[in-house]
Motif scaffolding. Structure first.
Motif, mmCIF file in Angstrom:
data_model
loop_
_atom_site.group_PDB
_atom_site.id
_atom_site.type_symbol
_atom_site.label_atom_id
_atom_site.label_comp_id
_atom_site.label_asym_id
_atom_site.label_seq_id
_atom_site.Cartn_x
_atom_site.Cartn_y
_atom_site.Cartn_z
ATOM 1 N N LEU A 26 -15.962 -20.113 43.304
ATOM 2 C CA LEU A 26 -15.094 -19.301 42.139
ATOM 3 C C LEU A 26 -14.266 -17.843 43.007
ATOM 4 O O LEU A 26 -13.160 -18.069 42.675
ATOM 5 N N ASN A 27 -14.873 -17.262 43.735
ATOM 6 C CA ASN A 27 -14.205 -16.154 44.357
ATOM 7 C C ASN A 27 -12.790 -16.723 45.173
ATOM 8 O O ASN A 27 -11.849 -16.183 44.978
ATOM 9 N N ALA A 28 -13.060 -17.498 45.975
ATOM 10 C CA ALA A 28 -11.991 -18.343 46.698
ATOM 11 C C ALA A 28 -10.861 -18.888 46.009
ATOM 12 O O ALA A 28 -9.680 -18.945 46.256
ATOM 13 N N PHE A 29 -11.498 -19.616 45.105
ATOM 14 C CA PHE A 29 -10.801 -20.232 43.969
ATOM 15 C C PHE A 29 -9.653 -19.135 43.422
ATOM 16 O O PHE A 29 -8.533 -19.350 43.132
ATOM 17 N N LEU A 30 -10.233 -18.039 43.060
ATOM 18 C CA LEU A 30 -9.356 -16.847 42.297
ATOM 19 C C LEU A 30 -8.350 -16.323 43.401
ATOM 20 O O LEU A 30 -7.131 -16.389 43.051
ATOM 21 N N GLU A 31 -9.007 -16.189 44.546
ATOM 22 C CA GLU A 31 -7.881 -15.550 45.576
ATOM 23 C C GLU A 31 -6.875 -16.566 45.759
ATOM 24 O O GLU A 31 -5.705 -16.026 46.000
ATOM 25 N N LYS A 32 -6.879 -17.887 45.871
ATOM 26 C CA LYS A 32 -5.913 -18.937 45.906
ATOM 27 C C LYS A 32 -5.005 -18.971 44.832
ATOM 28 O O LYS A 32 -3.902 -19.115 45.047
ATOM 29 N N SER A 33 -5.694 -18.863 43.643
ATOM 30 C CA SER A 33 -4.852 -18.706 42.477
ATOM 31 C C SER A 33 -3.842 -17.462 42.637
ATOM 32 O O SER A 33 -2.524 -17.569 42.159
ATOM 33 N N PHE A 34 -4.406 -16.293 42.907
ATOM 34 C CA PHE A 34 -3.563 -15.286 42.897
ATOM 35 C C PHE A 34 -2.565 -15.392 43.824
ATOM 36 O O PHE A 34 -1.464 -14.615 43.991
ATOM 37 N N MET A 35 -2.672 -15.912 45.110
ATOM 38 C CA MET A 35 -1.605 -16.043 46.065
ATOM 39 C C MET A 35 -0.257 -17.016 45.968
ATOM 40 O O MET A 35 0.298 -17.214 46.672
ATOM 41 N N THR A 36 -0.646 -17.886 44.738
ATOM 42 C CA THR A 36 0.490 -18.793 44.449
ATOM 43 C C THR A 36 2.108 -18.305 44.517
ATOM 44 O O THR A 36 1.941 -17.131 43.852
ATOM 45 N N LYS A 37 2.901 -18.864 44.836
ATOM 46 C CA LYS A 37 4.108 -18.421 44.964
ATOM 47 C C LYS A 37 4.982 -18.773 43.542
ATOM 48 O O LYS A 37 4.581 -20.028 43.070
ATOM 49 N N VAL A 38 6.034 -18.127 43.244
ATOM 50 C CA VAL A 38 6.763 -18.448 42.068
ATOM 51 C C VAL A 38 8.051 -18.690 42.733
ATOM 52 O O VAL A 38 8.584 -18.338 43.392
ATOM 53 N N ASP A 39 8.630 -20.042 42.024
ATOM 54 C CA ASP A 39 9.654 -20.558 42.519
ATOM 55 C C ASP A 39 10.820 -19.919 41.485
ATOM 56 O O ASP A 39 10.690 -19.941 40.403
ATOM 57 N N MET A 85 13.139 -27.251 28.621
ATOM 58 C CA MET A 85 12.537 -26.136 29.250
ATOM 59 C C MET A 85 10.965 -26.088 28.790
ATOM 60 O O MET A 85 10.095 -25.865 29.823
ATOM 61 N N LYS A 86 10.717 -26.297 27.672
ATOM 62 C CA LYS A 86 9.148 -26.719 27.424
ATOM 63 C C LYS A 86 8.454 -27.629 28.343
ATOM 64 O O LYS A 86 7.580 -27.791 28.847
ATOM 65 N N ASP A 87 9.372 -28.997 28.449
ATOM 66 C CA ASP A 87 9.038 -30.234 29.388
ATOM 67 C C ASP A 87 8.800 -29.699 30.827
ATOM 68 O O ASP A 87 7.549 -29.708 31.509
ATOM 69 N N TRP A 88 9.684 -28.775 31.276
ATOM 70 C CA TRP A 88 9.538 -28.140 32.663
ATOM 71 C C TRP A 88 8.401 -27.235 32.761
ATOM 72 O O TRP A 88 7.586 -27.202 33.603
ATOM 73 N N TRP A 89 8.074 -26.367 31.825
ATOM 74 C CA TRP A 89 6.864 -25.451 31.619
ATOM 75 C C TRP A 89 5.618 -26.361 31.728
ATOM 76 O O TRP A 89 4.600 -26.015 32.553
ATOM 77 N N LEU A 90 5.533 -27.410 30.991
ATOM 78 C CA LEU A 90 4.398 -28.092 30.728
ATOM 79 C C LEU A 90 4.038 -28.868 32.032
ATOM 80 O O LEU A 90 3.050 -28.854 32.515
ATOM 81 N N GLU A 91 5.027 -29.544 32.655
ATOM 82 C CA GLU A 91 4.758 -30.044 33.985
ATOM 83 C C GLU A 91 4.231 -29.046 34.871
ATOM 84 O O GLU A 91 3.435 -29.388 35.867
ATOM 85 N N LYS A 92 4.609 -27.769 35.190
ATOM 86 C CA LYS A 92 3.890 -26.889 36.031
ATOM 87 C C LYS A 92 2.555 -26.627 35.572
ATOM 88 O O LYS A 92 1.561 -26.550 36.590
ATOM 89 N N MET A 93 2.006 -26.395 34.260
ATOM 90 C CA MET A 93 0.760 -26.312 33.890
ATOM 91 C C MET A 93 0.081 -27.802 34.131
ATOM 92 O O MET A 93 -1.102 -27.680 34.712
ATOM 93 N N MET A 94 0.546 -28.922 34.285
ATOM 94 C CA MET A 94 -0.255 -30.214 34.614
ATOM 95 C C MET A 94 -0.341 -30.297 36.122
ATOM 96 O O MET A 94 -1.390 -30.896 36.456
ATOM 97 N N ASN A 95 0.759 -29.750 36.674
ATOM 98 C CA ASN A 95 0.631 -30.451 38.046
ATOM 99 C C ASN A 95 0.203 -29.183 39.095
ATOM 100 O O ASN A 95 0.048 -29.597 40.384
ATOM 101 N N ASP A 96 0.225 -27.879 39.046
ATOM 102 C CA ASP A 96 -0.286 -26.915 39.903
ATOM 103 C C ASP A 96 -1.773 -27.033 40.402
ATOM 104 O O ASP A 96 -2.323 -27.351 39.435
ATOM 105 N N ASP A 97 -1.861 -26.822 41.411
ATOM 106 C CA ASP A 97 -3.389 -27.223 42.186
ATOM 107 C C ASP A 97 -4.256 -25.863 41.730
ATOM 108 O O ASP A 97 -5.238 -25.941 41.426
#
Length: 463
Positions: A26-39, A85-97
């Motif tokens: 879990l700790n490593a998963f959280l760290e990787k989550s915090f490190m995600t970049k924003v397009d 814009m809703k579609d765009w955001w939903l795809e981000k929710m579905m596809n982000d690792d």
């Protein structure tokens, strides 16, 4: 019960990340989550939408000179952009690792509410959403300062009408009541004086700024301090108040883990939040790692996003258009960019009214039978998408083909975080009989019927 799947649902929107949580911890998963970049690029669906005040004024003149039909067509196009814009955001929710950033963006989206329905400028709504994404794991005080000075927020809470000669208190009130302190921790004088400090904060290109002609430069008293305070100074003073950390820790706990967190746990994490100077990342780390160690499954009703995306993941459905999911969310009361009011979605029991529960069961039947969501018994006629209503979709489900009925029932209930008692176990074994052969061609359909029965129970609605 699979704890990693439980936390995959809590830290994202499906069980897709459960194996990753188990593998790296879990700790490593959280760290990787915090490190995600924003397009930071602007999506192409906003190409023709007004982005500057000049473009907006030009569009308004165009509407003024248009025929009624031409005006309707322009407005229709902007509504279509809002849907994209809703579609765009939903795809981000579905596809982000590592979907925690989007889960947290959605949290802030429901905290600093600003809807398209009121703002009516898609680019401003997008800018506001991007700010929440960029600052999702940052500092709460910094985010508050930036959020109340977006064009979207200034428009949404009517600060465009807040001028030195005609004070509007909406933004000042919600800054205290909903964004930081909560009811009972401020006075009406604080609201009135805060509104004076916010007077003249008006729309410009990328964020609101003060317009000298409209701002109020009176000396005010705000939470016992006297001076000429503007937005940033007002927020600084607010964050000196004792009540600040508890409103937000209560909401974070409700968003991720508990529909009804105890006051003791709210205060415990709130005290820590103040200690780390309102930094969100250490607060989330402490909450998630400490609550992960507890047996707290079943403490929260799934919101519509988690419900539908979990189903799509479990059924391995890859070809559902985001727009159909967007419509489902709207029917369930979770319309992205359009909360019912400034308080946002209340969640909790409101996610499980009799109507919502019936809609969920209808969707369960459709998906388990390989039918698309775009059917008349699912959407209103004016929300239909022009395509074959009877189109079938490919549906699969994982199960151990070397097992028997009891092991497969146990596998599913464990993965779906589903507790069975003696009576329910017998009911499930009636569906998947003792002589069930998992290697036959009909085995998948039999397991799908079992899956459909499980996901239509009240217990499945919990995480």
């Amino acid at each position: 019960m699979d704890k990693n799947t439980l936390w995959s649902l809590r830290l994202g929107f499906s069980g897709k990340q459960s194996q990753n949580i188990q593998k790296i911890g879990l700790n490593a998963f959280l760290e990787k989550s915090f490190m995600t970049k924003v397009d930071k690029s602007i999506p192409s669906f906003l190409d023709d939408s007004p982005k500057s005040l000049a473009e907006l004024q030009s569009r308004r003149k165009e509407i003024k000179n248009n025929t009624s039909d031409q005006t309707k067509e322009l407005l229709k196009k902007e509504i279509q952009v809002s849907n994209e814009m809703k579609d765009w955001w939903l795809e981000k929710m579905m596809n982000d690792d590592f979907p925690l950033r989007e889960k947290m963006t959605c949290f802030w989206h429901n905290h600093f509410v600003s809807t398209y329905q009121k703002v009516k400028v898609n680019h401003w709504v997008f800018q506001h959403n991007q700010l929440l994404r960029e600052e999702a794991f940052g500092n709460f005080k910094t985010l508050t300062k930036k959020a109340i000075q977006t064009n979207a927020m200034v428009r949404y809470l009517d600060n465009v009408d807040n001028r030195r000669d005609k004070i509007n208190e909406n933004l000042s009130r919600e800054l205290l009541e909903l964004f930081t302190l909560g009811i009972g921790n401020y006075t009406e004088d604080d609201i009135k004086n805060g509104a004076k400090g916010l007077a003249g904060l008006h729309l410009v290109e990328n964020q609101a700024i003060y317009r000298r002609f409209f701002e109020n430069n009176d000396t005010i008293t705000y939470f016992g301090k006297t001076g000429n305070f503007k937005a940033d100074e007002l927020v600084d003073i607010i964050f000196e108040q004792k009540a600040v950390p508890y409103l937000i820790t209560r909401k974070i706990l409700k968003w991720f883990i508990y529909d009804m967190p105890s006051e003791e746990i709210v205060q415990y994490y709130g005290d820590y939040f103040r200690k780390v100077n309102f930094e969100i990342k250490p607060l989330l780390t402490k909450i998630f790692t400490e609550e992960y160690a507890k047996e707290n499954a079943g403490s929260k009703i799934k919101d519509p996003l988690v419900y539908i995306l979990q189903l799509l993941d479990e059924l391995q459905i890859k070809d559902v258009k985001p727009r159909l999911i967007v419509f489902f969310l709207k029917q369930q009361g979770m319309d992205l960019f359009n909360q019912p009011n400034v308080k946002g979605w209340n969640g909790g029991k409101e996610w499980l009214t009799s109507q919502i529960y019936l809609q969920r069961n209808n969707v369960a039947d459709l998906l388990c039978n390989g039918k698309s969501l775009n059917r008349r018994n699912q959407f209103n006629e004016n929300e239909m998408i022009t395509e074959n209503k009877n189109a079938l979709i490919n549906v699969n489900i994982d199960f151990n083909s070397n097992g028997n009925n009891k092991t497969i029932i146990a596998e599913l209930t464990n993965r779906l975080l589903f507790q069975t008692d003696e009576n329910l176990q017998k009911e499930l074994e009636t569906l998947l009989k003792y002589d069930f052969n998992p290697k036959t061609e009909s085995a998948k359909n039999a397991v799908l019927r079992l899956f459909n029965t499980i996901i239509k129970t009240p217990e499945f609605q919990l995480i």
